[in-house]
Write a protein that holds these residues in place. Structure first.
Motif, mmCIF file in Angstrom:
data_model
loop_
_atom_site.group_PDB
_atom_site.id
_atom_site.type_symbol
_atom_site.label_atom_id
_atom_site.label_comp_id
_atom_site.label_asym_id
_atom_site.label_seq_id
_atom_site.Cartn_x
_atom_site.Cartn_y
_atom_site.Cartn_z
ATOM 1 N N THR A 69 0.872 -1.178 0.000
ATOM 2 C CA THR A 69 0.000 0.000 0.000
ATOM 3 C C THR A 69 0.904 1.222 0.000
ATOM 4 N N MET B 116 -5.287 1.562 2.156
ATOM 5 C CA MET B 116 -5.758 0.207 1.902
ATOM 6 C C MET B 116 -6.998 0.266 1.011
ATOM 7 N N GLN C 61 -1.594 -1.885 7.667
ATOM 8 C CA GLN C 61 -1.216 -3.190 7.156
ATOM 9 C C GLN C 61 -1.208 -4.227 8.278
ATOM 10 N N GLU D 209 -6.605 -4.429 -0.492
ATOM 11 C CA GLU D 209 -7.120 -5.318 0.550
ATOM 12 C C GLU D 209 -7.255 -6.748 0.037
#
Length: 329
Positions: free
Chosen positions: A142, A147, A181, A152
């Motif tokens: 990312t 995200m 994350q 994702e």
């Protein structure tokens, strides 16, 4: 034993945990063949042999789908160098998935099952493409957008492949996205001690870095040479401060550099980023860390012991306990 492009090895030795051999743009090369292909196998091997002469035994090549991974070319390089090359699997995007995956799977226009995890597991257990080369680490990313739904899906697929195989995970992150994350991976059941938050060394915020460490992850201090993002002085000072605070056992080192990358003009890179090359760490970073009080034992932890623990351990085998061959002087 850890997998490399040439097959399993007993010990990785001194290891740079985030590098690249080739970064390629196949669609560009297919359609504009007058553009020279940046894939000189002999020169890439020569660059790695120069690195070996500096005391580095292994690089982890985190080139995955989205970065132009082409393992047959890396195999050619591996045949010409004594440096071990560890291959990765995963998918690199900051936002949407490539249409092949974006148009299939959960939440897509056409639906259907998720295919990503299956591809990743196959790369880890059977080999990449028809090469027979097994990946040994998973990669996901990312950046500034955070995200996104596409990211994702990759993270969840990486988590699934990790749980199925025990393979470690390395991320590409942008501060403070490492925390996001970690939250998602933990929610998927991942043991965060099997995760490297990549590019954590771009940050000089010790509170942020120690929050990542408190959750159990390793930190990738792995962009030495990209001084335009974070200057050399600040990168070295951050590693030294973390070592002083007792965190050397959770740090890994690297450059995020390429032997060849067709996304950049090599001459422009040399002019604007003169330290962005594979020898910067051994020639400039390690001496400065020593000058700042980082001990030989701590350097050994970051270059030898930590990579061995990350790459030599799976869900069914304990960390190896053999002694390192050597540490760069």
């Amino acid at each position: 034993m850890p997998e490399t492009v040439r097959g399993p090895v007993a010990d990785l030795g001194a290891t740079l945990m985030h590098e690249h051999v080739f970064g390629l743009s196949p669609e560009i090369l297919w359609n504009w063949p007058d553009i020279p292909e940046q894939r000189d196998v002999e020169q890439a091997a020569a660059k790695l042999e120069a690195l070996r002469a500096e005391g580095i035994d292994t690089i982890v090549d985190l080139t995955v789908v989205g970065l132009g991974r082409y393992v047959p070319a890396v195999q050619e390089v591996a045949a010409l160098t004594t440096v071990n090359i560890v291959a990765a699997t995963g998918l690199y995007t900051y936002d949407a998935l490539p249409p092949y995956f974006g148009n299939r799977g959960p939440g897509s226009l056409f639906g259907g099952p998720e295919r990503l995890a299956g591809f990743f597991v196959r790369d880890l257990t059977e080999g990449i493409g028809r090469t027979g080369v097994k990946a040994a680490i998973l990669k996901c990313a990312t950046d500034r957008p955070g995200m996104t739904p596409g990211c994702e899906r990759v993270f969840r697929a990486v988590a699934e492949a990790h749980l199925a195989t025990g393979a470690p995970i390395s991320t590409h992150s942008h501060e403070p996205g490492g925390l996001e994350q970690q939250r998602l991976l933990a929610a998927c059941g991942v043991d965060l001690s099997r995760v490297i938050i990549g590019h954590a060394g771009d940050s000089t915020d010790l509170a942020y870095l120690e929050e990542l460490l408190a959750a159990g992850s390793y930190l990738g201090m792995d962009r030495f040479g990209l001084d335009a993002i974070t200057p050399f002085e600040q990168r070295v000072a951050t590693v030294a401060a973390l070592c002083e605070r007792g965190h050397a056992g959770r740090l890994v080192l690297g450059h995020d550099s390429y032997c060849f990358n067709d996304r950049f003009d090599a001459e422009v890179v040399r002019r604007r980023h003169p330290n962005y090359h594979l020898l910067h760490l051994t020639r400039d970073v390690l001496p400065e860390l020593r000058r700042r009080g980082v001990t030989a034992e701590q350097i050994d932890q970051m270059l030898v012991a930590n990579p061995r623990r990350i790459l030599g351990w799976t869900s069914t085998s304990p960390p190896p306990g053999t002694s390192p061959r050597r540490t760069p002087s």
